[in-house]
Design a protein around this motif. Structure first.
Motif, short mmCIF file in Angstrom:
data_model
loop_
_atom_site.label_atom_id
_atom_site.label_comp_id
_atom_site.label_asym_id
_atom_site.label_seq_id
_atom_site.Cartn_x
_atom_site.Cartn_y
_atom_site.Cartn_z
N UNK A 62 1.08 -1.24 0.17
CA UNK A 62 0.29 0.14 0.14
C UNK A 62 0.86 1.30 0.27
N UNK A 63 0.18 2.24 -0.69
CA UNK A 63 1.55 3.60 -1.01
C UNK A 63 0.41 4.73 -0.78
N UNK A 64 0.67 5.58 -0.08
CA UNK A 64 -0.22 6.67 -0.35
C UNK A 64 -0.20 7.63 -1.75
N UNK B 162 4.70 -4.23 -6.69
CA UNK B 162 6.43 -4.42 -5.78
C UNK B 162 7.27 -5.48 -6.26
N UNK B 163 6.57 -6.10 -7.54
CA UNK B 163 7.92 -8.28 -7.71
C UNK B 163 7.97 -6.96 -9.34
N UNK B 164 9.65 -6.91 -9.00
CA UNK B 164 10.19 -6.74 -10.62
C UNK B 164 9.95 -7.68 -11.65
N UNK C 80 -0.12 -6.03 -20.38
CA UNK C 80 -1.01 -5.70 -18.81
C UNK C 80 0.14 -5.33 -17.55
N UNK C 81 1.71 -5.70 -18.06
CA UNK C 81 2.74 -5.35 -17.52
C UNK C 81 3.62 -4.58 -17.90
N UNK C 82 3.18 -3.34 -18.22
CA UNK C 82 3.72 -2.35 -18.87
C UNK C 82 5.86 -2.19 -18.72
N UNK C 83 5.73 -2.04 -17.75
CA UNK C 83 7.03 -1.59 -16.95
C UNK C 83 8.09 -2.59 -17.02
N UNK C 84 7.63 -3.86 -17.48
CA UNK C 84 8.18 -4.50 -16.97
C UNK C 84 9.41 -5.24 -18.14
N UNK D 140 14.28 -10.94 -8.63
CA UNK D 140 13.06 -10.13 -9.42
C UNK D 140 11.79 -11.98 -9.97
N UNK D 141 10.66 -11.27 -11.11
CA UNK D 141 9.76 -12.54 -11.15
C UNK D 141 9.91 -12.55 -12.12
#
Length: 219
Positions: free
Chosen positions: A56-58, A72-74, A94-98, A130-131
């Motif tokens: 959880x982040x603000x 939080x998974x890389x 689905x995970x564009x920053x991977x 990493x994942x």
């Protein structure tokens, strides 16, 4: 402990995509074929996302601050060329920053009709901690996945491994379970009962690479 997630065990829109991929009357349009594989990749990505780690982040909305879960998974998505590209693109959407990796694995045919899986090219970031999401649309014998997996372990040991495929054979699934370097989750849209004499999945859909990009010469 390894886990198998067979999407065909529940009715969903994946059944529509699979019917069009398998049916000779609808699979001949290359763009449509690739798009259906991409859609299955998106569904697999969504299903897989429910097993990942979040914190959880603000954040601040136009009205107030709130706590919101953040992945939080890389992630590193690695595809086996060339047939894996549409599935890779679906998961990546689905995970564009991977991060991304690519590996060549092909059937090198012998004069007696047998073949070996050859790995020639690897482009992959550091996998340490990493994942990993390793994907290829057809899990036939399972040898391509294992050879590719062993090749990219030179880039570091991932903390978690997910394998993604459109269709697997039961023989191939069993082979991976028996030979995987570490525990994994397999995400597959269908598991077919057998391989034919040429080691193609039956009923399967044919050659996913050729249907996506055109026929190739055999080496």
């Amino acid at each position: 402990m390894s886990r198998i997630h067979n999407l065909s065990e529940k009715r969903s829109v994946v059944d529509l995509y699979m019917r069009e991929l398998r049916d000779v009357n609808t699979q001949s349009r290359k763009e449509h074929f690739r798009n259906n594989i991409e859609k299955i990749g998106q569904v697999i990505g969504y299903e897989l996302s429910q097993t990942l780690t979040y914190s959880d982040q603000s954040i601040t909305t136009p009205l107030q601050e709130m706590s919101h879960p953040v992945l939080t998974d890389d992630l590193v998505i690695v595809t086996i060329l060339r047939a894996g590209l549409p599935l890779h693109n679906g998961i990546l959407s689905v995970f564009p920053e991977a991060e991304n990796g690519f590996i060549s694995a092909y059937r090198k045919h012998n004069q007696d009709g047998s073949f070996e899986i050859e790995v020639e090219y690897v482009a992959c970031p550091d996998l340490t901690g990493k994942t990993l999401i390793l994907n290829d649309p057809m899990l036939a014998t399972g040898q391509s996945f294992i050879n590719a997996w062993e090749a990219i372990l030179k880039m570091g040991k991932p903390s978690k491994v997910h394998i993604a495929a459109v269709i697997g054979s039961q023989e191939g699934v069993d082979f991976i379970k028996d030979n995987a370097p570490m525990d994994f989750d397999l995400w597959v849209a269908a598991i077919d009962p057998k391989l034919n004499a040429d080691k193609y999945i039956v009923p399967g859909l044919g050659d996913a690479g050729d249907l996506s990009y055109g026929e190739k010469l055999q080496r």
